[in-house]
Write an enzyme that holds these catalytic residues in place. Structure first.
Site, mmCIF file in Angstrom:
data_model
loop_
_atom_site.group_PDB
_atom_site.id
_atom_site.type_symbol
_atom_site.label_atom_id
_atom_site.label_comp_id
_atom_site.label_asym_id
_atom_site.label_seq_id
_atom_site.Cartn_x
_atom_site.Cartn_y
_atom_site.Cartn_z
ATOM 1 C CD GLN A 34 -0.762 -0.845 3.777
ATOM 2 O OE1 GLN A 34 -2.198 -1.013 3.434
ATOM 3 N NE2 GLN A 34 -0.279 -1.645 4.434
ATOM 4 C CG ASP A 89 -1.759 3.036 14.448
ATOM 5 O OD1 ASP A 89 -1.871 3.240 15.720
ATOM 6 O OD2 ASP A 89 -2.463 2.828 13.731
ATOM 7 C CG ASP A 159 -6.536 -1.389 14.653
ATOM 8 O OD1 ASP A 159 -7.557 -0.752 13.824
ATOM 9 O OD2 ASP A 159 -5.902 -0.824 15.037
ATOM 10 C CB SER A 160 -9.385 -4.420 9.567
ATOM 11 O OG SER A 160 -10.747 -4.358 9.505
ATOM 12 C CB THR A 161 -7.575 -1.061 6.200
ATOM 13 O OG1 THR A 161 -7.348 -2.425 5.311
ATOM 14 C CG2 THR A 161 -6.029 -0.831 6.677
ATOM 15 C CG ASP A 162 -12.735 1.472 4.898
ATOM 16 O OD1 ASP A 162 -13.639 1.017 5.912
ATOM 17 O OD2 ASP A 162 -11.920 2.277 4.971
ATOM 18 N N PRO A 166 -5.549 -5.481 0.701
ATOM 19 C CG PRO A 166 -3.632 -4.578 2.057
ATOM 20 C CD PRO A 166 -4.638 -4.272 0.608
#
Length: 284
Positions: A34, A89, A159-162, A166
Site C-alpha cells: 500500500q 501504528d 483493527d483492520s482497514t476497509d 489487503p
C-alpha cells in the site's frame, strides 16, 4: 473547480469526498502492499493515510482506540490474553496495554513497513508500546494467523482497514469463523465496520456472519471526526455474558483499572450499544 493544491483528498466513497489541509508531507512511500503517507494538519496534527484513505490521526485516534479496546476488555472483566489483528501504528496496542491486568498481547500486522514508519513518524500513537515485554509483534497475514492459531484469547480486536486491498480478507465469513474458534470461553470479538450511513452493506455482511456464529451479536457506535459520514460501527460477537454487565460493575472495573481516558466512560460504554433506527435496520 476549487484548487485543491496542498490538500489531501479522500475518495473512499463513490459520491462523497473529504479534504484535509496538508501543511506538510512528512512521509510518502509505496510499499509492496500500500501507499503510506503522513501529513500534518493544523486541527488533527499528524495524519496517516493508506492509499489516500485516513487511517488514524494524532488528534482524534483516542476515540477509536479507547472504544475498540476498553469496551470489550472492561465488559469481559477478566481479560488476560488479547489478540490485535492489524493496528500497525501501535495505538491499539498502547491502549490495550494500559490495562495492567492484561498479561499478554499478540499483535499481527501484515506490513512491517507500517510499524517501522509509525515508530518514526507517529511515535505519539504507540508511546513505547512496541517495547512493552507483554507485547508479541507478529509480521504475518492476519487471516492466515487466525486460521492457524491455537487460540485461547479473551479478547480479539480486528483493527483492520476497509474491506479493500489487503484488508478485504478480514471481512469474510471464514475469517470470522476462525476468530470465534480462537476465543477462550466467554471471549469477545470486536471488529471495525466502517460508517453505517455510508457503508451499510459492510455492517450488514459482518452482522450476518456474527448472527450465525455467536449467541450474542450486535454493534456499537462512536463518532470519530476524521471518519466522515457519521458514527463508526464496531462489530461485537461473543458466546458469553459480557454485554449484560451493569453500570455499577463497569464503574468498579474502570476504577480498578486506573486508566485515564478522553472518550470512554462506563456510561458511554453502555450508551454506545443504543442504536438509532437507521443502523438497527442494517441488522440481518
Amino acid at each position: 473547480m476549487t484548487d485543491m493544491t496542498g490538500w489531501s483528498v479522500e475518495r473512499l466513497h463513490a459520491d462523497h469526498a473529504q479534504a484535509l489541509r496538508a501543511d506538510r508531507v512528512l512521509y510518502d512511500s509505496e510499499t509492496a502492499h500500500q501507499r503510506l503517507r503522513v501529513i500534518e494538519n493544523p486541527t488533527f496534527g499528524r495524519i496517516l493515510t493508506l492509499d489516500g484513505v485516513v487511517q488514524t490521526t494524532e488528534g482524534d485516534n483516542f476515540i477509536y482506540h479507547e472504544m475498540m479496546s476498553h469496551v470489550p476488555i472492561l465488559a469481559h472483566g477478566a481479560a488476560r490474553r488479547v489478540l490485535i489483528v492489524g493496528g500497525g501504528d501501535g495505538g491499539m496496542a498502547k491502549t490495550v496495554l494500559t490495562h495492567a491486568a492484561v498479561e499478554h498481547v499478540t499483535m499481527v500486522e501484515i506490513d512491517a513497513g507500517v510499524v517501522d514508519f509509525s515508530k518514526e513518524y507517529l511515535p505519539m500513537l504507540s508511546e513505547g508500546a512496541f517495547d512493552d515485554p507483554r507485547l508479541e509483534l507478529v509480521i504475518a497475514d492476519g487471516a492466515a494467523f487466525m486460521r492457524e492459531t491455537g487460540g485461547g484469547y479473551d479478547v480479539i480486536i480486528v483493527d483492520s482497514t476497509d474491506p479493500i486491498g489487503p484488508g478485504e480478507v478480514l471481512f469474510t465469513d471464514s475469517f470470522y469463523g476462525h476468530a470465534r474458534r480462537a476465543l477462550a470461553p466467554g471471549g469477545v470479538l470486536v471488529t471495525q465496520n466502517g460508517v453505517p450511513f455510508m457503508q451499510g452493506d459492510e455492517l450488514t455482511n459482518t452482522m450476518r456472519a456474527f448472527k450465525a456464529l455467536f449467541s450474542d451479536w450486535t454493534c456499537y457506535l462512536a463518532t470519530i471526526p476524521t471518519y466522515a459520514g457519521g458514527p463508526m460501527a464496531f462489530g461485537w460477537g461473543t458466546d458469553g455474558e459480557a454485554r449484560q454487565v451493569d453500570l455499577e460493575t463497569l464503574k468498579k472495573r474502570f476504577a480498578a483499572a486506573d486508566i485515564a481516558t478522553d472518550y470512554y466512560t462506563p456510561e458511554v460504554h453502555l450508551g454506545a450499544f443504543a442504536l438509532p433506527p437507521y443502523v438497527a435496520r442494517l441488522m440481518p
